[in-house]
Design a protein around this motif. Structure first.
Motif, PDB file in Angstrom:
ATOM      1  N   THR A   1      43.886  50.515  50.687  1.00 46.61           N
ATOM      2  CA  THR A   1      42.484  50.255  50.945  1.00 46.61           C
ATOM      3  C   THR A   1      41.444  51.157  50.251  1.00 46.61           C
ATOM      4  N   ALA A   2      40.260  50.417  50.123  1.00 41.27           N
ATOM      5  CA  ALA A   2      39.176  50.988  49.523  1.00 41.27           C
ATOM      6  C   ALA A   2      38.022  50.611  50.094  1.00 41.27           C
ATOM      7  N   THR A   3      36.562  51.377  50.195  1.00 41.08           N
ATOM      8  CA  THR A   3      35.588  51.173  50.648  1.00 41.08           C
ATOM      9  C   THR A   3      34.215  51.556  49.853  1.00 41.08           C
ATOM     10  N   LEU A   4      33.284  50.673  49.917  1.00 43.58           N
ATOM     11  CA  LEU A   4      32.110  50.806  48.836  1.00 43.58           C
ATOM     12  C   LEU A   4      30.892  50.649  49.653  1.00 43.58           C
ATOM     13  N   TRP A   5      29.743  51.572  49.825  1.00 39.92           N
ATOM     14  CA  TRP A   5      28.793  51.345  50.444  1.00 39.92           C
ATOM     15  C   TRP A   5      27.635  51.043  49.107  1.00 39.92           C
ATOM     16  N   HIS A   6      27.025  49.739  49.312  1.00 41.50           N
ATOM     17  CA  HIS A   6      26.156  49.409  48.161  1.00 41.50           C
ATOM     18  C   HIS A   6      24.991  48.459  48.577  1.00 41.50           C
ATOM     19  N   ARG A   7      23.891  48.799  47.740  1.00 39.47           N
ATOM     20  CA  ARG A   7      22.566  48.247  48.192  1.00 39.47           C
ATOM     21  C   ARG A   7      22.391  46.946  47.326  1.00 39.47           C
ATOM     22  N   VAL A   8      22.121  46.003  47.753  1.00 40.55           N
ATOM     23  CA  VAL A   8      22.326  44.668  46.999  1.00 40.55           C
ATOM     24  C   VAL A   8      20.749  44.179  47.069  1.00 40.55           C
ATOM     25  N   THR A   9      20.249  44.162  45.874  1.00 41.37           N
ATOM     26  CA  THR A   9      18.833  43.861  45.445  1.00 41.37           C
ATOM     27  C   THR A   9      18.787  42.428  44.755  1.00 41.37           C
ATOM     28  N   ARG A  10      19.956  41.862  44.152  1.00 39.88           N
ATOM     29  CA  ARG A  10      20.084  40.630  43.390  1.00 39.88           C
ATOM     30  C   ARG A  10      21.721  40.271  43.418  1.00 39.88           C
ATOM     31  N   GLU A  11      21.622  39.164  42.785  1.00 40.52           N
ATOM     32  CA  GLU A  11      23.010  38.883  42.601  1.00 40.52           C
ATOM     33  C   GLU A  11      23.976  39.715  42.047  1.00 40.52           C
ATOM     34  N   VAL A  12      25.011  40.164  42.627  1.00 38.62           N
ATOM     35  CA  VAL A  12      26.187  41.045  42.275  1.00 38.62           C
ATOM     36  C   VAL A  12      27.714  40.489  42.495  1.00 38.62           C
ATOM     37  N   ASN A  13      28.510  40.709  41.424  1.00 35.27           N
ATOM     38  CA  ASN A  13      29.867  40.320  41.340  1.00 35.27           C
ATOM     39  C   ASN A  13      30.597  41.518  41.728  1.00 35.27           C
ATOM     40  N   PHE A  14      31.318  41.888  42.623  1.00 35.27           N
ATOM     41  CA  PHE A  14      32.416  42.811  42.834  1.00 35.27           C
ATOM     42  C   PHE A  14      33.779  42.304  42.528  1.00 35.27           C
ATOM     43  N   THR A  15      34.448  43.240  41.643  1.00 35.63           N
ATOM     44  CA  THR A  15      35.740  43.163  41.429  1.00 35.63           C
ATOM     45  C   THR A  15      36.696  44.019  41.812  1.00 35.63           C
ATOM     46  N   CYS A  16      37.892  43.639  42.539  1.00 36.38           N
ATOM     47  CA  CYS A  16      38.700  44.716  43.068  1.00 36.38           C
ATOM     48  C   CYS A  16      40.129  44.498  42.388  1.00 36.38           C
ATOM     49  N   SER A  17      40.655  45.740  41.816  1.00 39.55           N
ATOM     50  CA  SER A  17      41.989  45.519  41.197  1.00 39.55           C
ATOM     51  C   SER A  17      43.059  46.596  41.458  1.00 39.55           C
ATOM     52  N   VAL A  18      44.031  45.707  41.600  1.00 44.26           N
ATOM     53  CA  VAL A  18      45.381  47.083  42.020  1.00 44.26           C
ATOM     54  C   VAL A  18      46.450  46.923  40.800  1.00 44.26           C
ATOM     55  N   GLU A  19      46.946  47.987  40.490  1.00 43.61           N
ATOM     56  CA  GLU A  19      47.548  48.361  39.330  1.00 43.61           C
ATOM     57  C   GLU A  19      48.797  48.996  39.744  1.00 43.61           C
ATOM     58  N   TYR A  20      49.959  48.532  39.373  1.00 49.03           N
ATOM     59  CA  TYR A  20      51.142  49.043  39.545  1.00 49.03           C
ATOM     60  C   TYR A  20      52.391  48.418  38.606  1.00 49.03           C
ATOM     61  N   ASN A  21      53.112  49.446  38.331  1.00 48.66           N
ATOM     62  CA  ASN A  21      54.247  48.907  37.421  1.00 48.66           C
ATOM     63  C   ASN A  21      54.004  48.226  36.080  1.00 48.66           C
ATOM     64  N   GLY A  22      52.727  48.435  35.411  1.00 49.94           N
ATOM     65  CA  GLY A  22      52.090  47.799  34.266  1.00 49.94           C
ATOM     66  C   GLY A  22      51.642  46.599  34.643  1.00 49.94           C
ATOM     67  N   LEU A  23      51.365  46.198  35.793  1.00 51.30           N
ATOM     68  CA  LEU A  23      50.759  44.772  36.373  1.00 51.30           C
ATOM     69  C   LEU A  23      49.465  45.182  37.137  1.00 51.30           C
ATOM     70  N   VAL A  24      48.927  44.225  36.908  1.00 42.19           N
ATOM     71  CA  VAL A  24      47.274  44.193  37.636  1.00 42.19           C
ATOM     72  C   VAL A  24      47.134  42.823  38.198  1.00 42.19           C
ATOM     73  N   LYS A  25      46.738  43.118  39.591  1.00 44.45           N
ATOM     74  CA  LYS A  25      46.173  41.945  40.198  1.00 44.45           C
ATOM     75  C   LYS A  25      44.781  42.196  40.654  1.00 44.45           C
ATOM     76  N   SER A  26      43.962  41.115  40.489  1.00 45.09           N
ATOM     77  CA  SER A  26      42.401  41.238  40.756  1.00 45.09           C
ATOM     78  C   SER A  26      41.771  40.308  41.472  1.00 45.09           C
ATOM     79  N   THR A  27      40.866  40.603  42.360  1.00 47.73           N
ATOM     80  CA  THR A  27      39.917  39.610  43.168  1.00 47.73           C
ATOM     81  C   THR A  27      38.493  39.978  42.878  1.00 47.73           C
ATOM     82  N   SER A  28      37.918  38.930  43.019  1.00 47.84           N
ATOM     83  CA  SER A  28      36.211  38.801  42.753  1.00 47.84           C
ATOM     84  C   SER A  28      35.616  38.406  43.947  1.00 47.84           C
TER      85      SER A  28
END
Length: 282
Positions: free
Chosen positions: A175-202
Motif C-alpha cells: 500500500t502507498a499514500t500520497l497527499w496532493h493539492r489539485v489545482t487543475r486536471e491531473v492523472n495519477f499512475t500507480c505501478s507495482v513491479e515484481y519478478n520483471g513484471l509491471v502492473k499499472s493503474t491510472s
C-alpha cells in the motif's frame, strides 16, 4: 554429470522439472531407481523397478513421473513448492547391482501475480483555488516482494508513505499514500513491479468546484461620506425651495400697492376742482 537448471512458474499452474536421463525405448522403468527429492532431504517421489516406493502427503495428489524422460510434474503449484529439487537415476544391473547414471539439481522459482493496483482519492479539504486529496494505491496476492512507484502526469513522484507486508501463504500486500493539492486536471499512475513484471493503474482527477465570490460590503467610511453628501443635498434643495417661494411672493405684493396709491390719488382730485370753481365765480 550434475547440471543445475532454473525453472520459473506461477502459483496454480502446472510445471515440469527435467531430469538428467531419458530411458531408451529398448528399456523400461523396471530397470531403474528414480528419486526426486527437495532440498536434498525431503523425498518428493521415488520409483524402483517400476513401482512407486515413497509417500509424501504434500505431493501425493499433485505429482507424477514421466516414465520416458523422468520429468517430475507438479500441479497445481503452491508457493511452498519453491526450492531446489534433485533428480537421481540409478540403473539396476545384473543381480540387482546398481550404479548412479546421473543426478542433477533444478531450482524451482514460484511466483504469484499481484492484483491490478487499486487507486482511490478522498477529499480532505476544498476551496475555490484548490482541493486537498489523499490518494491511496494498493495491490495484494503476489510474490516476490514488490516495489511500488507512482507518477503525476507521467512525471515520477514519491509517495508520502508506503508499506509491504505478508499475510496468508506468505503472499505480499503493498500500500502507498500520497497527499496532493489539485489545482487543475491531473492523472495519477500507480505501478507495482515484481519478478520483471509491471502492473499499472491510472486515475484522472479534475478540479470541478465553481465558487461564487460573495459581495463585499462597502467600508464604513464610504457609508459615512455618502450619508453626509445625501444630507447636504437635501438641505440644499430645502433652502433653494424656501428662497424661491419668498422671491415669488415679493413680486406678487408690489402691483397691489400701486393700485391702492392710484385709488387714493383719484379720490383727491374732485376736492381740488371744487375749490377752483368756487374761486372763479367769486
Amino acid at each position: 554429470a550434475s547440471k543445475n537448471k532454473v525453472v520459473k512458474t506461477k502459483m496454480g499452474e502446472k510445471v515440469g522439472l527435467p531430469c538428467c536421463h531419458e530411458i531408451p525405448s529398448s528399456e523400461s522403468l523396471r530397470h531403474y531407481r528414480v528419486y526426486w527429492q527437495k532440498n536434498t532431504t525431503e523425498v518428493v517421489l521415488a520409483y524402483a523397478e517400476g513401482n512407486k516406493i515413497s509417500r509424501n502427503e504434500l505431493y501425493d495428489n499433485r505429482t507424477e513421473l514421466d516414465t520416458s524422460n523422468l520429468t517430475l510434474w507438479i500441479s497445481p503449484v503452491e508457493l511452498l513448492d519453491n526450492g531446489s529439487y534433485q533428480c537421481i537415476v540409478q540403473h539396476l544391473g545384473i543381480q540387482q547391482n546398481s550404479f548412479v547414471m546421473c543426478d542433477n539439481l533444478v531450482h524451482l522459482f514460484v511466483t504469484a501475480d499481484f492484483s491490478m493496483p487499486k487507486i482511490t482519492a478522498n477529499i480532505s479539504a476544498s476551496s475555490c483555488e484548490s482541493t486537498e486529496v489523499v490518494v491511496r494505491c494498493s495491490s495484494h496476492g503476489g510474490v516476490p516482494r514488490p516495489k511500488i512507484s507512482g507518477a503525476i502526469n507521467n512525471k515520477t513522484m514519491v509517495w508520502n508513505d508506503s508499506s509491504v507486508s505478508r499475510y496468508s501463504h506468505n503472499l505480499y500486500t503493498v500500500t502507498a499514500t500520497l497527499w496532493h493539492r489539485v489545482t487543475r486536471e491531473v492523472n495519477f499512475t500507480c505501478s507495482v513491479e515484481y519478478n520483471g513484471l509491471v502492473k499499472s493503474t491510472s486515475l484522472l482527477l479534475k478540479k470541478t468546484n465553481d465558487c461564487v465570490v460573495p459581495t463585499v460590503p462597502p467600508p464604513y467610511n464610504v457609508i459615512t461620506a455618502s450619508s453626509i453628501i445625501i444630507i447636504i443635498f437635501i438641505l440644499a434643495v430645502a433652502l433653494a425651495a424656501r428662497y424661491l417661494s419668498r422671491h415669488v411672493c415679493s413680486h406678487c405684493c408690489k402691483p397691489q400697492d400701486s393700485v391702492e396709491e392710484g385709488v387714493k390719488e383719484y379720490t383727491k382730485t374732485p376736492v381740488s376742482s371744487k375749490v377752483t370753481s368756487e374761486t372763479s365765480s367769486v
